[in-house]
Write a protein that holds these residues in place. Sequence first.
Motif, short mmCIF file in Angstrom:
data_model
loop_
_atom_site.label_atom_id
_atom_site.label_comp_id
_atom_site.label_asym_id
_atom_site.label_seq_id
_atom_site.Cartn_x
_atom_site.Cartn_y
_atom_site.Cartn_z
N PRO A 112 13.54 -61.71 -38.23
CA PRO A 112 13.69 -61.55 -39.67
C PRO A 112 12.39 -61.34 -40.43
O PRO A 112 12.37 -60.68 -41.47
N TRP A 123 20.90 -54.36 -41.26
CA TRP A 123 19.78 -55.30 -41.39
C TRP A 123 19.95 -56.52 -40.50
O TRP A 123 18.97 -57.06 -39.99
N ASP A 156 17.19 -57.59 -37.80
CA ASP A 156 16.67 -58.96 -37.70
C ASP A 156 16.81 -59.48 -36.28
O ASP A 156 15.91 -60.14 -35.76
#
Length: 64
Positions: A16, A7, A11
């Motif tokens: 994000p 993740w 991002d």
Amino acid sequence: MRHTEFWSRMDDALGPSYARSWADMYVIGDLGGRTASEALAAGVPPKEVWESVWRVLELPATKR
């Protein structure tokens, strides 16, 4: 690779605010016609999912 690193890379690549939406909506053939989120939920290793995302987004080798 852990989910948190996956993740973090998402991002970094997409921002994000967009990374999770993209992962929920974009179907990737290399992942069996699943989204990145679906593949992760099905138990596909995050490293494998990232490699597919990396190819689809045509990110530079430094992001691999």
